[in-house]
Design an enzyme around this catalytic site. Structure first.
Site, PDB file in Angstrom:
ATOM      1  CG  ASP A  57     126.171  72.482  14.522  1.00 45.89           C
ATOM      2  OD1 ASP A  57     126.785  72.468  13.243  1.00 45.89           O
ATOM      3  OD2 ASP A  57     126.184  73.824  15.363  1.00 45.89           O
TER       4      ASP A  57
ATOM      5  CE1 TYR B  63     128.281  79.527  16.061  1.00 40.18           C
ATOM      6  CE2 TYR B  63     128.397  77.266  16.736  1.00 40.18           C
ATOM      7  CZ  TYR B  63     127.702  78.359  16.027  1.00 40.18           C
ATOM      8  OH  TYR B  63     126.585  77.915  15.475  1.00 40.18           O
TER       9      TYR B  63
ATOM     10  CG  HIS C 133     126.907  80.132  10.648  1.00 40.47           C
ATOM     11  ND1 HIS C 133     126.436  81.133  11.230  1.00 40.47           N
ATOM     12  CD2 HIS C 133     126.623  79.028  11.510  1.00 40.47           C
ATOM     13  CE1 HIS C 133     125.705  80.788  12.185  1.00 40.47           C
ATOM     14  NE2 HIS C 133     126.229  79.888  12.588  1.00 40.47           N
TER      15      HIS C 133
END
Length: 182
Positions: free
Chosen positions: A53, A58, A131
């Site tokens: 994931d 990120y 998200h």
């Protein structure tokens, strides 16, 4: 993968896709560090993790790609590694490197999704999630944003997601992901 009933290692989604019940998350521990991400992904896949994931913000897609490739090259992982990613909430980004702006949620979501595929070195991912709800700093539907804006980590403390503006933004992002899925 084995059927959804096989020893609890997989589950079936509503569209019939079967996914692992546990995947390695690459957010908190390898955020913005592609070398560390590569090592962690390779180690996790060698240890038996069935999926990875990640998320566009990120900024470790390169490490995910390299880690999967290294595990495959070593013969330690099957060809099918479950790969899921997330799109940040529309308006959450305060960093121009991963913008999904509230004025263009649909277009930006599709653009960031395409960039994610390119960075991951794949034509598709197995699952894409939104998200978090929108957290535009100072917006009336938020009860404060938490996180560290300088590091592009901004999430709602509370969000009245039924309010017109965040609802519109989430609908635009959902539509963008539906179109990508189609």
């Amino acid at each position: 993968p084995p059927p959804a009933s096989a020893s609890g290692t997989h589950t079936a989604l509503s569209n019939g896709v079967v996914m692992p019940t546990m995947v390695l998350g690459t957010g908190a521990t390898t955020w913005m560090d592609n070398d560390k991400t590569e090592r962690m992904v390779t180690t996790a896949l060698k240890a038996g993790f069935l999926g990875i994931d990640t998320a566009n913000h990120y900024r470790n897609h390169e490490g995910v790609r390299r880690g999967i490739a290294a595990a495959r090259a070593a013969g330690d992982v099957a060809a099918d590694v479950w790969l899921q990613t997330k799109m940040e909430g529309c308006g959450n980004s305060v960093d121009p490197r991963s913008p999904i702006l509230k004025e263009s949620c649909y277009e930006d979501t599709r653009s960031v999704f395409s960039k994610s595929l390119e960075e991951l070195g794949v034509e598709k991912v197995d699952l894409t999630l939104l998200h978090s709800p929108p957290c535009v700093p100072g917006a009336p539907w938020n009860q404060g944003c938490i996180g560290h804006p300088a590091q592009d980590l901004v999430y709602p403390r509370r969000c009245d997601c039924a309010a017109a503006e965040p609802c519109r933004m989430m609908q635009q992002q959902w539509k963008a992901l539906e179109d990508e899925y189609a």
